[in-house]
Design a protein around this motif. Structure first.
Motif, PDB file in Angstrom:
ATOM      1  N   TYR A 263      13.616  34.738   1.544  1.00 35.49           N
ATOM      2  CA  TYR A 263      13.515  33.313   1.863  1.00 35.49           C
ATOM      3  C   TYR A 263      12.974  32.515   0.687  1.00 35.49           C
ATOM      4  O   TYR A 263      13.471  31.428   0.382  1.00 35.49           O
ATOM      5  CB  TYR A 263      12.628  33.110   3.093  1.00 35.49           C
ATOM      6  N   GLN A 264      11.963  33.053   0.021  1.00 34.19           N
ATOM      7  CA  GLN A 264      11.389  32.340  -1.115  1.00 34.19           C
ATOM      8  C   GLN A 264      12.388  32.197  -2.263  1.00 34.19           C
ATOM      9  O   GLN A 264      12.301  31.257  -3.055  1.00 34.19           O
ATOM     10  CB  GLN A 264      10.116  33.046  -1.595  1.00 34.19           C
ATOM     11  N   SER A 265      13.362  33.129  -2.347  1.00 33.56           N
ATOM     12  CA  SER A 265      14.377  33.028  -3.406  1.00 33.56           C
ATOM     13  C   SER A 265      15.290  31.820  -3.196  1.00 33.56           C
ATOM     14  O   SER A 265      15.972  31.380  -4.125  1.00 33.56           O
ATOM     15  CB  SER A 265      15.224  34.309  -3.461  1.00 33.56           C
ATOM     16  N   LEU A 266      15.306  31.288  -1.959  1.00 33.04           N
ATOM     17  CA  LEU A 266      16.102  30.091  -1.679  1.00 33.04           C
ATOM     18  C   LEU A 266      15.413  28.830  -2.191  1.00 33.04           C
ATOM     19  O   LEU A 266      16.028  27.765  -2.265  1.00 33.04           O
ATOM     20  CB  LEU A 266      16.331  29.948  -0.167  1.00 33.04           C
ATOM     21  N   LYS A 267      14.133  28.975  -2.540  1.00 31.40           N
ATOM     22  CA  LYS A 267      13.354  27.810  -2.948  1.00 31.40           C
ATOM     23  C   LYS A 267      12.924  27.867  -4.413  1.00 31.40           C
ATOM     24  O   LYS A 267      12.333  26.916  -4.924  1.00 31.40           O
ATOM     25  CB  LYS A 267      12.123  27.682  -2.045  1.00 31.40           C
ATOM     26  N   ALA A 268      13.203  28.998  -5.067  1.00 33.04           N
ATOM     27  CA  ALA A 268      12.815  29.138  -6.478  1.00 33.04           C
ATOM     28  C   ALA A 268      13.704  30.178  -7.149  1.00 33.04           C
ATOM     29  O   ALA A 268      14.263  31.055  -6.489  1.00 33.04           O
ATOM     30  CB  ALA A 268      11.348  29.544  -6.583  1.00 33.04           C
ATOM     31  N   GLY A 269      13.845  30.079  -8.462  1.00 38.62           N
ATOM     32  CA  GLY A 269      14.620  31.067  -9.204  1.00 38.62           C
ATOM     33  C   GLY A 269      16.107  30.756  -9.245  1.00 38.62           C
ATOM     34  O   GLY A 269      16.556  29.650  -8.932  1.00 38.62           O
ATOM     35  N   ILE A 270      16.902  31.778  -9.588  1.00 37.47           N
ATOM     36  CA  ILE A 270      18.347  31.605  -9.780  1.00 37.47           C
ATOM     37  C   ILE A 270      19.044  31.143  -8.506  1.00 37.47           C
ATOM     38  O   ILE A 270      19.956  30.329  -8.533  1.00 37.47           O
ATOM     39  CB  ILE A 270      18.980  32.935 -10.267  1.00 37.47           C
TER      40      ILE A 270
END
Length: 214
Positions: free
Chosen positions: A48-55
């Motif tokens: 879920y956090q990857s949807l808000k930060a990173g690639i």
């Protein structure tokens, strides 16, 4: 045109994502679905956090699709904040179990999307507030039904047999000495409190308890 990403979540490693994945793959390619096997009680999940930060961060014009709203969070207040976050950055959230959110919106009709998001947020706010009121009401009813300890005046838990809340203030060893001096007006209440090491609230609570128990 922005990208469309699916998100699926189950609460533990023993559970499987098959039903959610099958539903999401009608709208999203398998390689565009992010998954988590973690509790929905908080938002600290890698996927879920990857949807808000990173690639993989979602940006304006993107769309996020979930099977149901509780896949974002089981906490209604958190779910509301997440919808507000995505709305604020221009990301559309579609929820398969809420057909209204799946409707196609004509180009240039962004106000319709804003209206749908606002309705969702208001509904969540209402649900969260009702849940808080229900919890408070049940807690109050539970406390009201508890027996009262005659000495301390505190409620007693039926389960543990112990007083509920903070432990009652104990009488200092030299209580009677300074209590008598104060009652005889040999010292002030402030002086008695200083000698006894008590705050005003605690001092007068002990006075009432001492006098009621004599």
């Amino acid at each position: 045109m922005g990208k469309t990403v699916g998100y699926a979540r189950v609460s533990s490693r023993e559970q499987n994502l098959d039903r959610q994945l099958a539903a999401l793959q009608k709208y999203v390619p398998p390689d565009m679905i992010v998954t988590d096997k973690a509790s929905g009680k908080n938002l600290n999940r890698p996927g879920y956090q990857s949807l808000k930060a990173g690639i993989g961060k979602l940006v304006q014009g993107d769309t996020l699709i979930v099977k149901s709203l509780d896949r974002l969070s089981r906490n209604k207040e958190d779910a509301k904040k997440e919808l507000q976050y995505f709305s604020g950055i221009g990301v559309r959230v579609k929820i398969l179990d809420l057909p209204t959110t799946m409707a196609d919106i004509p180009e240039g009709q962004d106000w319709v999307l804003d209206m749908v998001n606002n309705i969702l947020i208001e509904v969540l706010s209402s649900i969260a507030e009702n849940e808080r009121l229900t919890i408070r009401s049940r807690q109050a009813e539970g406390l009201a039904a508890m027996p009262v300890d005659k000495k301390s005046g505190k409620k007693i838990s039926r389960k543990t047999g112990r007083c509920v809340g903070r432990p009652p203030v104990q009488f200092p060893e030299n209580w009677e000495e300074y209590y008598r001096k104060w009652k005889k007006k040999e010292i002030t209440a402030v002086s008695a409190m200083d000698h006894l090491g008590l705050k005003p609230n605690s001092f007068y609570k002990l006075v009432h308890r001492y006098e009621d128990g004599r």
